[in-house]
Motif scaffolding. Structure first.
Motif, PDB file in Angstrom:
ATOM      1  N   GLY A   1       0.842  -1.190   0.000  1.00  0.00           N
ATOM      2  CA  GLY A   1       0.000   0.000   0.000  1.00  0.00           C
ATOM      3  C   GLY A   1       0.875   1.237   0.000  1.00  0.00           C
ATOM      4  O   GLY A   1       2.116   1.146  -0.003  1.00  0.00           O
ATOM      5  N   GLN A   2       0.227   2.383   0.005  1.00  0.00           N
ATOM      6  CA  GLN A   2       0.966   3.650   0.029  1.00  0.00           C
ATOM      7  C   GLN A   2       1.688   3.803   1.356  1.00  0.00           C
ATOM      8  O   GLN A   2       1.153   3.476   2.411  1.00  0.00           O
ATOM      9  N   VAL A   3       2.919   4.305   1.284  1.00  0.00           N
ATOM     10  CA  VAL A   3       3.718   4.528   2.490  1.00  0.00           C
ATOM     11  C   VAL A   3       4.268   5.942   2.451  1.00  0.00           C
ATOM     12  O   VAL A   3       5.036   6.292   1.558  1.00  0.00           O
ATOM     13  N   ASN A   4       3.848   6.741   3.425  1.00  0.00           N
ATOM     14  CA  ASN A   4       4.370   8.091   3.579  1.00  0.00           C
ATOM     15  C   ASN A   4       5.575   8.010   4.508  1.00  0.00           C
ATOM     16  O   ASN A   4       5.494   7.442   5.588  1.00  0.00           O
ATOM     17  N   PHE A   5       6.703   8.587   4.090  1.00  0.00           N
ATOM     18  CA  PHE A   5       7.928   8.454   4.879  1.00  0.00           C
ATOM     19  C   PHE A   5       7.821   9.120   6.246  1.00  0.00           C
ATOM     20  O   PHE A   5       8.413   8.654   7.212  1.00  0.00           O
ATOM     21  N   ASN A   6       7.069  10.199   6.356  1.00  0.00           N
ATOM     22  CA  ASN A   6       6.890  10.831   7.673  1.00  0.00           C
ATOM     23  C   ASN A   6       6.117   9.914   8.611  1.00  0.00           C
ATOM     24  O   ASN A   6       6.471   9.770   9.783  1.00  0.00           O
ATOM     25  N   THR A   7       5.062   9.287   8.099  1.00  0.00           N
ATOM     26  CA  THR A   7       4.274   8.350   8.896  1.00  0.00           C
ATOM     27  C   THR A   7       5.137   7.152   9.302  1.00  0.00           C
ATOM     28  O   THR A   7       5.139   6.729  10.459  1.00  0.00           O
ATOM     29  N   LEU A   8       5.888   6.625   8.344  1.00  0.00           N
ATOM     30  CA  LEU A   8       6.766   5.496   8.615  1.00  0.00           C
ATOM     31  C   LEU A   8       7.822   5.854   9.655  1.00  0.00           C
ATOM     32  O   LEU A   8       8.105   5.075  10.566  1.00  0.00           O
ATOM     33  N   SER A   9       8.371   7.036   9.529  1.00  0.00           N
ATOM     34  CA  SER A   9       9.397   7.507  10.461  1.00  0.00           C
ATOM     35  C   SER A   9       8.893   7.446  11.897  1.00  0.00           C
ATOM     36  O   SER A   9       9.579   6.953  12.792  1.00  0.00           O
ATOM     37  N   ALA A  10       7.698   7.953  12.111  1.00  0.00           N
ATOM     38  CA  ALA A  10       7.117   7.949  13.453  1.00  0.00           C
ATOM     39  C   ALA A  10       6.813   6.524  13.925  1.00  0.00           C
ATOM     40  O   ALA A  10       7.017   6.192  15.097  1.00  0.00           O
ATOM     41  N   ALA A  11       6.352   5.677  13.018  1.00  0.00           N
ATOM     42  CA  ALA A  11       5.945   4.316  13.385  1.00  0.00           C
ATOM     43  C   ALA A  11       7.124   3.429  13.775  1.00  0.00           C
ATOM     44  O   ALA A  11       6.981   2.543  14.624  1.00  0.00           O
ATOM     45  N   ILE A  12       8.282   3.646  13.165  1.00  0.00           N
ATOM     46  CA  ILE A  12       9.417   2.745  13.447  1.00  0.00           C
ATOM     47  C   ILE A  12      10.586   3.462  14.115  1.00  0.00           C
ATOM     48  O   ILE A  12      11.661   2.881  14.270  1.00  0.00           O
ATOM     49  N   ASP A  13      10.373   4.717  14.491  1.00  0.00           N
ATOM     50  CA  ASP A  13      11.397   5.498  15.194  1.00  0.00           C
ATOM     51  C   ASP A  13      12.714   5.529  14.415  1.00  0.00           C
ATOM     52  O   ASP A  13      13.766   5.115  14.909  1.00  0.00           O
ATOM     53  N   LEU A  14      12.605   6.016  13.177  1.00  0.00           N
ATOM     54  CA  LEU A  14      13.774   6.148  12.307  1.00  0.00           C
ATOM     55  C   LEU A  14      13.644   7.489  11.589  1.00  0.00           C
ATOM     56  O   LEU A  14      12.586   7.776  11.024  1.00  0.00           O
ATOM     57  N   PRO A  15      14.667   8.328  11.626  1.00  0.00           N
ATOM     58  CA  PRO A  15      14.551   9.636  10.978  1.00  0.00           C
ATOM     59  C   PRO A  15      14.151   9.513   9.495  1.00  0.00           C
ATOM     60  O   PRO A  15      14.641   8.635   8.780  1.00  0.00           O
ATOM     61  N   GLN A  16      13.280  10.406   9.074  1.00  0.00           N
ATOM     62  CA  GLN A  16      12.801  10.413   7.698  1.00  0.00           C
ATOM     63  C   GLN A  16      13.959  10.583   6.719  1.00  0.00           C
ATOM     64  O   GLN A  16      13.948  10.026   5.623  1.00  0.00           O
ATOM     65  N   GLU A  17      15.006  11.292   7.120  1.00  0.00           N
ATOM     66  CA  GLU A  17      16.168  11.485   6.256  1.00  0.00           C
ATOM     67  C   GLU A  17      16.857  10.155   5.952  1.00  0.00           C
ATOM     68  O   GLU A  17      17.363   9.948   4.845  1.00  0.00           O
ATOM     69  N   VAL A  18      16.871   9.250   6.922  1.00  0.00           N
ATOM     70  CA  VAL A  18      17.478   7.932   6.720  1.00  0.00           C
ATOM     71  C   VAL A  18      16.620   7.118   5.748  1.00  0.00           C
ATOM     72  O   VAL A  18      17.141   6.468   4.828  1.00  0.00           O
ATOM     73  N   ILE A  19      15.310   7.182   5.932  1.00  0.00           N
ATOM     74  CA  ILE A  19      14.398   6.457   5.034  1.00  0.00           C
ATOM     75  C   ILE A  19      14.568   6.974   3.604  1.00  0.00           C
ATOM     76  O   ILE A  19      14.675   6.194   2.661  1.00  0.00           O
ATOM     77  N   SER A  20      14.627   8.287   3.444  1.00  0.00           N
ATOM     78  CA  SER A  20      14.815   8.880   2.109  1.00  0.00           C
ATOM     79  C   SER A  20      16.159   8.480   1.516  1.00  0.00           C
ATOM     80  O   SER A  20      16.253   8.164   0.327  1.00  0.00           O
ATOM     81  N   TYR A  21      17.199   8.491   2.339  1.00  0.00           N
ATOM     82  CA  TYR A  21      18.544   8.123   1.890  1.00  0.00           C
ATOM     83  C   TYR A  21      18.575   6.685   1.370  1.00  0.00           C
ATOM     84  O   TYR A  21      19.199   6.398   0.345  1.00  0.00           O
ATOM     85  N   LEU A  22      17.906   5.782   2.068  1.00  0.00           N
ATOM     86  CA  LEU A  22      17.909   4.376   1.686  1.00  0.00           C
ATOM     87  C   LEU A  22      16.951   4.076   0.528  1.00  0.00           C
ATOM     88  O   LEU A  22      17.019   2.998  -0.064  1.00  0.00           O
ATOM     89  N   ASN A  23      16.065   5.023   0.223  1.00  0.00           N
ATOM     90  CA  ASN A  23      15.046   4.817  -0.816  1.00  0.00           C
ATOM     91  C   ASN A  23      15.007   5.995  -1.787  1.00  0.00           C
ATOM     92  O   ASN A  23      13.986   6.684  -1.913  1.00  0.00           O
ATOM     93  N   PRO A  24      16.101   6.248  -2.500  1.00  0.00           N
ATOM     94  CA  PRO A  24      16.167   7.431  -3.362  1.00  0.00           C
ATOM     95  C   PRO A  24      15.265   7.367  -4.591  1.00  0.00           C
ATOM     96  O   PRO A  24      15.047   8.380  -5.252  1.00  0.00           O
TER      97      PRO A  24
END
Length: 190
Positions: free
Chosen positions: A126-149
């Protein structure tokens, strides 16, 4: 690491739309680059011409060969190539040298933020918003963006045509994502 022009990327099955750009996906772009290099080597039979064609396109290399009177040696066609390519190939050779003899020149690599073995991939449904994911798994959104360019808007779109989308996360966060997966989808869809 690869910089595909839009049309070349499309030719090598790298999809680009308003949400995703496969040219930024390390695995997909590397596979495409390898295929491009193989295709160009079949044509030119010379790695320097392959590298030149990667930089300026096969059409420019073919024109340079024609203008040189049919020569097929990079150094002989160099004056007929675009200025950027005349510098690109020697720079490529220099970087290759430095990579192979770095220690002899007291050059040492900088360790990446995450090694290949510290990251895993999971298919999303499904759709995944990085800000929502960041809060859910306690990982900075910048790290999620970096790993998923690949994802341009910090959102993994919901699949509408059966296409699969993937999320790269530190391995120690995969279980946490899977525990919160349905809530991430629900909150990302709003």
């Amino acid at each position: 690491p690869w910089q595909f022009m839009y049309q070349t990327g499309i030719l090598y099955n790298l999809k680009v739309n308003s949400f995703t750009d496969d040219r930024k996906d390390v695995a997909k772009a590397t596979h495409a680059a390898c295929q491009y290099f193989k295709d160009m080597y079949k044509i030119y039979g010379d790695w320097l011409l392959v590298i030149a064609s990667y930089n300026c396109g096969a059409g420019n290399v073919n024109r340079a060969i024609k203008r040189s009177g049919g020569k097929t040696n990079f150094w002989e066609i160099m004056p007929y190539l675009p200025k950027e390519t005349r510098g690109y190939v020697p720079a490529f050779i220099a970087v290759t040298y430095v990579m192979n003899y770095a220690h002899e020149h007291n050059l040492y690599p900088v360790a990446p933020a995450y090694s290949y073995f510290e990251v895993d991939t999971v298919r999303v449904n499904g759709q995944v918003n990085f800000n929502t994911l960041s809060a859910a798994i306690d990982l900075p959104q910048e790290v999620i963006s970096y790993l998923n360019p690949t994802y341009k808007r910090n959102v993994i779109p919901a699949s509408t045509n059966g296409e699969s989308f993937y999320l790269r996360l530190p391995s120690n966060k995969i279980a946490q994502f899977m525990s919160n997966e349905q809530s991430v989808y629900a909150q990302s869809a709003t």
